[in-house]
Design a protein around this motif. Structure first.
Motif, PDB file in Angstrom:
ATOM      1  N   LYS A 210       0.835  -1.204   0.000  1.00 45.78           N
ATOM      2  CA  LYS A 210       0.000   0.000   0.000  1.00 45.78           C
ATOM      3  C   LYS A 210       0.865   1.247   0.000  1.00 45.78           C
ATOM      4  CE  LYS A 210      -4.247   1.595   0.136  1.00 45.78           C
ATOM      5  NZ  LYS A 210      -5.199   1.323  -0.966  1.00 45.78           N
TER       6      LYS A 210
ATOM      7  N   SER B  38      -9.034   2.455   1.104  1.00 47.17           N
ATOM      8  CA  SER B  38      -9.351   1.396   0.144  1.00 47.17           C
ATOM      9  C   SER B  38      -8.405   0.203   0.310  1.00 47.17           C
ATOM     10  CB  SER B  38      -9.245   1.959  -1.269  1.00 47.17           C
ATOM     11  OG  SER B  38      -9.356   0.923  -2.221  1.00 47.17           O
ATOM     12  N   SER B  39      -8.925  -1.001   0.018  1.00 49.86           N
ATOM     13  CA  SER B  39      -8.102  -2.210   0.051  1.00 49.86           C
ATOM     14  C   SER B  39      -7.492  -2.507  -1.312  1.00 49.86           C
ATOM     15  CB  SER B  39      -8.945  -3.408   0.506  1.00 49.86           C
ATOM     16  OG  SER B  39     -10.010  -3.634  -0.399  1.00 49.86           O
ATOM     17  N   GLU B  40      -7.732  -1.625  -2.263  1.00 48.90           N
ATOM     18  CA  GLU B  40      -7.229  -1.819  -3.620  1.00 48.90           C
ATOM     19  C   GLU B  40      -5.743  -1.497  -3.682  1.00 48.90           C
ATOM     20  OE1 GLU B  40      -8.325   0.689  -7.280  1.00 48.90           O
ATOM     21  OE2 GLU B  40      -9.831  -0.918  -7.236  1.00 48.90           O
ATOM     22  N   LEU B  41      -5.004  -2.315  -4.446  1.00 52.21           N
ATOM     23  CA  LEU B  41      -3.564  -2.137  -4.594  1.00 52.21           C
ATOM     24  C   LEU B  41      -3.235  -1.717  -6.021  1.00 52.21           C
ATOM     25  CD1 LEU B  41      -2.373  -5.338  -2.684  1.00 52.21           C
ATOM     26  CD2 LEU B  41      -2.403  -2.995  -1.795  1.00 52.21           C
ATOM     27  N   LYS B  42      -2.056  -1.090  -6.196  1.00 55.55           N
ATOM     28  CA  LYS B  42      -1.606  -0.653  -7.504  1.00 55.55           C
ATOM     29  C   LYS B  42      -0.435  -1.519  -7.967  1.00 55.55           C
ATOM     30  CE  LYS B  42      -4.369   2.954  -7.498  1.00 55.55           C
ATOM     31  NZ  LYS B  42      -5.519   3.083  -8.452  1.00 55.55           N
TER      32      LYS B  42
ATOM     33  N   ALA C  43      -6.806 -10.526  -4.047  1.00 51.62           N
ATOM     34  CA  ALA C  43      -6.459  -9.106  -3.994  1.00 51.62           C
ATOM     35  C   ALA C  43      -7.016  -8.381  -5.212  1.00 51.62           C
ATOM     36  CB  ALA C  43      -4.941  -8.943  -3.934  1.00 51.62           C
ATOM     37  N   LYS C  44      -7.408  -7.138  -4.997  1.00 49.21           N
ATOM     38  CA  LYS C  44      -7.860  -6.275  -6.085  1.00 49.21           C
ATOM     39  C   LYS C  44      -6.691  -5.378  -6.496  1.00 49.21           C
ATOM     40  CE  LYS C  44     -12.657  -6.175  -4.489  1.00 49.21           C
ATOM     41  NZ  LYS C  44     -13.776  -5.309  -4.017  1.00 49.21           N
ATOM     42  N   ILE C  45      -6.261  -5.512  -7.753  1.00 50.72           N
ATOM     43  CA  ILE C  45      -5.077  -4.809  -8.218  1.00 50.72           C
ATOM     44  C   ILE C  45      -5.425  -4.028  -9.480  1.00 50.72           C
ATOM     45  CG2 ILE C  45      -2.657  -5.030  -8.890  1.00 50.72           C
ATOM     46  CD1 ILE C  45      -2.624  -7.732  -7.496  1.00 50.72           C
ATOM     47  N   ASN C  46      -5.021  -2.785  -9.499  1.00 50.02           N
ATOM     48  CA  ASN C  46      -5.244  -1.945 -10.672  1.00 50.02           C
ATOM     49  C   ASN C  46      -3.919  -1.483 -11.248  1.00 50.02           C
ATOM     50  OD1 ASN C  46      -8.014  -1.920 -11.028  1.00 50.02           O
ATOM     51  ND2 ASN C  46      -8.344  -0.265  -9.550  1.00 50.02           N
TER      52      ASN C  46
END
Length: 897
Positions: A385, A411-415, A433-436
């Motif tokens: 994060k 947010s729990s979203e990762l890049k 995992a949610k990855i963008n």
């Protein structure tokens, strides 16, 4: 006492023998006064084993015993207890303790250890010696002259063994015990040269059972073996944490002594964050003794990421990470840092694993992004994060499901940009995992990528996979897996990207409908597609995977057919088709035909393991001949509606293991393959009645390990040829009953007995049981039959076989199951109708039956002991029991019921 030196020496020996003799006579008294060490709790079996080894009476050889185990498991306590019990039985004895620590902590530690051993077993001059080799020579001479008992505690190097024992051997009758955490040391020392075969035994000291663990914890925490009220839950947590490790239980128990429950709860929370330093330092000694940096890095990798993984999988991944795993894993096992179970899965004691992770933690206690490995999910999420990952990181594991209960800020979203600086990352787990972001930022050095629960419908095309050897996208939403490309240029690029992939796991991907593009996977060895419930097709290009060895298609219920080219593969050893519910025809051919029959399944001839469990296959579904599967060693047919063993099974020339569990329609099994060494059978089912009635074996077959549940047999009658036969007594010929001496059985015919099998009422007819030479039955009589002449109150009866002119055929034993009375009567051959066939000839033909003329044997007293802790097939204890058995006067019998 005066005289020359020689005479003085003889008198000294004589005096020493007198003193030793007196000690031996007092030995029993001395042993009875030995205090009970709390650390001996739970190792009674080990004490018995080592004591039996010591007292085996071998006076012509010298025996060596190595006690193995991890640090703190109790090796020293066991050895010391055994030494105190038996040291007086030997002319010379010595217990040398803490050898490794003394050698490390003292400048002349090894020489001091030699001096102690030399003083204990030798009469050499007490003048100090400064040369290790001189001590070794003196010790060698003493060991060769005298029967000795030596314990060398905590050996951790070959040098220690070589200078303490030499290479000349021991006096016959000597006993040497070595405690060590390195299983390979003893047989690599100078004593074990190729020309001399030493008598060597190994004993592995294991963790304590839960009950003994709790007892040991209570002794140190409460000074009693009993739990205090209110401490049940917290004590269970401590016991689970220690996993039967005696030293840990002792240290933590003392730390919690006289503390309240709240303190215990807080202490347990602290342990999860930071292990006890004393315990960790003790266990760390094994880690420090590893011979190379490679082994230490391997240990840290396994402790962080590979516990519970298959050995082959681990070796495949870590070999690609430039870690020598084959010799390294052996070194870890030898030092009790790692175990491999029967399914080749890596296991590690939780305290050992925690010690290994603590080694990584100490690289940077407060800044996890500076460590080489991150396994804590909370720390991994924070590093990603905040995008703090650097080039030092080798492995990272994150499972978002483990953070559900955590209160994550924002947010729990990762890049994907979080991975841009992790140039050395080889192991990456990103489960659920949610990855963008663009996946081209992912590290190019990845060897093992796991993205369970991957949310996208396809694999990102820009994901760098050039160095991947293992890709795990199980439980994902992927609909199609096909890495092939339309243009030649793109295909060459993709070939390069996937050229290293050996393991592909798409199991439990419920949306997956097709798998293809195998021509881009030339190195693929294992393909896992189990429980892909929507899978419809597997591409015919699978024959391009020349290295493919394992295919798992279990429970792919919508898969209409297998690729026809599957039969072309030459290295497939394991094929799992459990729960496929295939309704077509099975076929095996030596060469794949040009025109495949669309309804047939063609198996590769290279198969070693084949599972067809739960496929609704009847006997008619199998081909007549499976001999083309000439390499097959293991076949699983569990859960299929077959009525007998398919004939084609007998045509398998190398079959070793056969599984036929829960085949509820089985009626008989006859003539198993001669090569078979293991057979698992249990037809018991909650929904269907049991029908199996008979099993027979080829008399020339190999020794067979038979695993079965007796609940799987028919309730009324069954037979395992050569072992057991059960049938309603009403169906037994009268001639057989008379031969058994059961001539007046009106009580059996008048009263029916309910036979209970595994808690169920199985029937209402009296049965006769035959098992290993013993005939038996149960009946509802309140008193013994009047033809039982010799009776005795209590659980045992002694009797003498009387002299009689006729042959003794056998004897009857009768008892009630409440163990109030026993009785016995003898059955003789009356000498009539000698030309007629013996009614018991069928039973006597079984190899193990003991029959024949007993009359020439001398009369002798017998004891028959009846124990009430067993009841064959679960008969109610109110019933009485009567047995007839054939005997040949071989000595005392013990019968258990």
């Amino acid at each position: 006492m005066g005289g020359g030196k020689k005479r003085a020496g003889l008198e000294t020996d004589f005096i020493e023998e007198i003193v030793t003799n007196i000690y031996h006579q007092l030995g029993v008294l001395l042993r009875s006064t030995l205090p009970q060490d709390p650390q001996l709790i739970g190792i009674d079996k080990s004490i018995h084993f080592v004591s039996a080894w010591l007292q085996d009476g071998s006076e012509h050889t010298a025996d060596i015993l190595t006690i193995l185990g991890m640090d703190g498991i109790g090796k020293t306590s066991l050895a010391k207890h055994i030494y105190n019990l038996h040291c007086l039985e030997f002319t010379r004895c010595s217990f040398v303790e803490n050898i490794s620590r003394r050698c490390v902590e003292q400048s002349n530690g090894l020489r001091d250890v030699q001096k102690q051993l030399c003083d204990d077993i030798s009469k050499a001059s007490s003048i100090p010696v400064h040369d290790v080799s001189v001590y070794t020579s003196t010790i060698e001479n003493a060991l060769a002259r005298k029967k000795v008992f030596i314990v060398l505690d905590d050996i951790d190097s070959l040098d220690q063994l070589d200078v303490l024992l030499g290479n000349k051997g021991f006096h016959p009758g000597s006993k040497i015990i070595i405690t060590t955490k390195d299983a390979s040391l003893t047989e690599r020392c100078a004593l074990f040269n190729p020309q001399v075969q030493r008598k060597h035994t190994k004993h592995n000291l294991k963790s304590l059972h839960v009950t003994d663990s709790l007892k040991l914890l209570c002794l140190h925490a409460f000074e009693s073996e009993d739990l205090k009220e209110g401490y049940i839950a917290v004590s269970a947590n401590i016991v689970n944490y220690c996993e039967g490790h005696p030293l840990a239980l002792k240290v933590l128990g003392r730390s919690l002594h006289n503390r309240d429950v709240a303190y215990w709860e807080d202490y347990i929370k602290r342990l999860k964050k930071e292990p006890d330093s004393y315990i960790t330092n003790v266990l760390r000694m094994s880690f420090k003794s590893l011979p190379s940096k490679n082994d230490k890095e391997l240990f840290k990798h396994i402790a962080c990421f590979f516990v519970g993984k298959d050995r082959d999988f681990t070796e495949t991944v870590l070999e690609a990470c430039d870690i020598n795993t084959r010799s390294g894993i052996t070194h870890l096992i030898d030092r009790c840092l790692l175990d491999i179970d029967r399914d080749t899965v890596l296991s590690m004691h939780s305290l050992i694993q925690e010690m290994g992770r603590d080694e990584v933690r100490q690289e940077s206690p407060d800044k996890p992004w500076k460590r080489s490995r991150i396994w804590c999910h909370k720390e991994a999420f924070k590093v990603l994060k905040q995008k703090k990952g650097k080039g030092n990181l080798l492995g990272l594991s994150l499972d978002m499901r483990m953070l559900v209960k955590e209160k994550l800020r924002g947010s729990s979203e990762l890049k994907t940009a979080a991975f841009s600086n992790m140039d050395s990352l080889m192991i990456l787990h990103l489960d659920y995992a949610k990855i963008n972001g663009p996946y081209e930022n992912f590290p190019e050095e990845l060897r093992w990528l796991r993205m369970c629960g991957f949310p996208s419908k396809s694999i990102p095309s820009e994901l760098p996979m050039e160095n991947l050897v293992a890709l795990d996208m199980s439980y994902s939403n992927i609909e199609f897996f096909d890495m092939s490309c339309s243009s030649h240029q793109q295909a060459e690029k993709r070939q390069k990207l996937l050229g290293s992939l050996k393991i592909l796991d798409l199991s439990f991907s419920k949306q997956l409908r097709g798998v293809g593009g195998f021509c881009e996977l030339p190195s693929l060895e294992s393909l896992f597609l189990s429980n892909c419930s929507s899978l419809l097709e597997i591409c015919e290009s699978i024959d391009h995977c020349d290295e493919l060895a394992l295919i798992d298609l279990s429970n792919c219920k919508d898969l209409r057919k297998l690729p026809r080219t599957l039969a072309k593969l030459k290295k497939v050893k394991t094929l799992l088709l459990d729960g496929w519910n295939y309704k077509g025809e099975l076929a095996v051919v030596e060469a794949v035909p040009r025109d495949f029959r669309s309804s047939a399944v063609y198996f590769p001839s290279s198969l070693v393991t084949l599972s067809l469990a739960n496929n609704n296959l009847s006997n008619e579904s199998f081909p007549m001949d499976l001999s083309c599967l000439s390499m097959l060693k293991e076949l699983c047919l569990d859960g299929n509606p077959i009525v007998s063993m398919p004939d084609c099974v007998r045509t398998l020339p190398r079959l070793k293991a056969l599984f036929m569990k829960k085949c509820v329609l089985l009626d008989s099994i006859e003539h198993l393959p001669r090569t078979l060494t293991f057979f698992s059978l249990n037809t018991k089912s909650d929904d269907c009645p049991m029908t199996l009635r008979k099993m027979s074996f080829d008399p020339e077959m190999s020794p067979l390990g038979l695993f079965m549940g007796m609940g799987g047999f028919a309730t009324s009658s069954m037979e395992i040829e050569g072992m057991i036969k059960i049938q309603p007594i009403a169906d037994v010929y009268d001639t057989i009953l008379c031969s058994l001496g059961w001539s007046n059985l009106e009580f059996i015919y008048k009263r029916h007995v309910g036979t209970y099998k595994f808690g169920r009422l199985a029937g209402c007819q009296t049965q006769m049981y035959y098992e290993f030479g013993i005939f038996s039955t149960f009946y509802g009589g309140e008193v013994m039959p009047n033809w039982i002449k010799h009776k005795s109150k209590g659980p045992s009866i002694s009797f003498t076989i009387p002299s009689f002119p006729n042959k003794l055929r056998g004897l009857n034993l009768c008892c009630d199951s409440s163990i109030k009375e026993c009785g016995v009567s003898f059955v003789y051959d009356d000498g009539k109708n000698e030309k007629e066939e013996d009614p018991l000839s069928y039973y006597k033909s079984w190899n193990h039956i003991i029959g024949g003329d007993l009359s020439p044997c001398n009369p002798q007293t017998r004891n028959l002991i009846i124990a009430e802790d067993r009841s064959p097939f679960g008969f109610p204890i109110e019933e009485c029991k009567m047995l007839y058995f054939l005997d040949n006067n071989r000595g005392q019998r013990q019968l258990l019921f």
